[in-house]
Design a protein around this motif. Structure first.
Motif, PDB file in Angstrom:
ATOM      1  N   VAL A   1      44.729  35.519  40.592  1.00  0.00           N
ATOM      2  CA  VAL A   1      44.436  36.846  41.132  1.00  0.00           C
ATOM      3  C   VAL A   1      44.534  37.880  40.024  1.00  0.00           C
ATOM      4  O   VAL A   1      43.655  38.760  39.876  1.00  0.00           O
ATOM      5  N   ARG A   2      45.591  37.800  39.222  1.00  0.00           N
ATOM      6  CA  ARG A   2      45.793  38.745  38.128  1.00  0.00           C
ATOM      7  C   ARG A   2      44.628  38.699  37.134  1.00  0.00           C
ATOM      8  O   ARG A   2      44.112  39.730  36.703  1.00  0.00           O
ATOM      9  N   GLN A   3      44.204  37.501  36.779  1.00  0.00           N
ATOM     10  CA  GLN A   3      43.107  37.356  35.826  1.00  0.00           C
ATOM     11  C   GLN A   3      41.815  37.936  36.384  1.00  0.00           C
ATOM     12  O   GLN A   3      40.989  38.479  35.646  1.00  0.00           O
ATOM     13  N   ALA A   4      41.638  37.844  37.686  1.00  0.00           N
ATOM     14  CA  ALA A   4      40.411  38.317  38.318  1.00  0.00           C
ATOM     15  C   ALA A   4      40.290  39.837  38.274  1.00  0.00           C
ATOM     16  O   ALA A   4      39.167  40.373  38.298  1.00  0.00           O
ATOM     17  N   ILE A   5      41.422  40.552  38.190  1.00  0.00           N
ATOM     18  CA  ILE A   5      41.356  42.015  38.228  1.00  0.00           C
ATOM     19  C   ILE A   5      41.508  42.652  36.851  1.00  0.00           C
ATOM     20  O   ILE A   5      41.361  43.852  36.703  1.00  0.00           O
TER      21      ILE A   5
END
Length: 271
Positions: free
Chosen positions: A266-270
């Protein structure tokens, strides 16, 4: 930003969120070290900056016979041992101003409980130790009003402040998370944390034992990362059903690694 607050934090250059995690209360040396070792293994694997959490004493209890601790000095020495053994910073909560200097001798971060976040003397005493001060947002306050708690610490000469959201009172026996609060508190230019376990408490149950909804920890954590939380606060235990405090809303330790894997994505996606 986190490494400027805690120079001893591991994996400080990671793009990941940081994690504050551990048991609700320090129950004994063996289990504290076992929990810390497991979490350090996970956070090292995924390059997640980590702060070990454990309360040396629980002051806010539903009943007079509820577990409060194993003794202040004994528990604080265990926190100190965890920090030295694994090379990680540690955090514990304080409840009265005279406790600040005592706890600061053993830990790196002093946490102000949500119900006490407006207590000026407590905030000032914590600030004056020079330690990082993690202030939990009161269940009865807006995110925007936490500016004044931050100002009390900074005006006392300490710029090392975290803010932690832990939900808002919803009726008498439930909490709800308003995720607008994360960006609102980040506007104060301090690291902002989501307490994924206490925000799922169901306080004031008729049994006198606080309930919870741990099956929603993943939901709260994903949403917090998605809206930009800098860190997550998660209480975890290898046997929540038999934990001495807040077992009803803790994450089973066996589930932590899988959760971290998902949250990193999730962190990488944002980013």
């Amino acid at each position: 930003m986190i490494h400027t607050y805690l120079p001893n934090i591991k994996n400080a250059d990671s793009n990941a969120f940081f994690l504050m995690a551990g048991p609700c209360a320090i129950e004994g040396e063996e289990i504290a070290l076992r929990i810390a070792e497991r979490i350090v293994t996970i956070t090292d694997k995924y390059n997640i900056p980590y702060i070990f959490k454990g309360s040396y004493r629980k002051a806010n209890r539903s009943r007079v016979d509820s577990f409060t601790g194993i003794g202040d000095e004994k528990a604080l020495k265990i926190l100190e041992k965890v920090g030295k053994t694994f090379g990680v910073p540690t955090v514990t909560d304080i409840h009265e101003s005279h406790e600040a200097a005592m706890a600061a001798a053993y830990v790196d971060v002093l946490q102000i409980p949500a119900f006490l976040c407006r207590q000026t003397e407590l905030l000032v005493a914590a600030a004056e130790t020079g330690k990082v001060v993690n202030i939990k947002k009161g269940q009865f306050l807006s995110a925007e009003s936490m500016k004044f708690a931050v100002d009390k610490v900074k005006d006392s000469g300490n710029d090392k402040v975290f803010l932690t959201d832990r939900g808002n009172t919803f009726g008498y026996q439930d909490l709800i998370v308003d995720f607008r609060g994360i960006p609102a508190m980040r506007n104060f230019n301090v690291p902002t944390v989501m307490d994924c376990t206490h925000s799922l408490q169901q306080p004031n149950q008729t049994s006198g034992v606080t309930g919870g909804k741990p099956e929603l920890i993943e939901t709260i954590a994903k949403a917090a990362i998605a809206v930009g939380a800098d860190g997550l606060f998660i209480e975890t235990h290898p046997d929540p059903a038999n934990a001495k405090s807040d077992g009803a809303n803790m994450l089973h330790l066996d589930l932590l690694e899988g959760l971290m894997e998902k949250l990193i994505r999730v962190r990488q996606a944002i980013l």
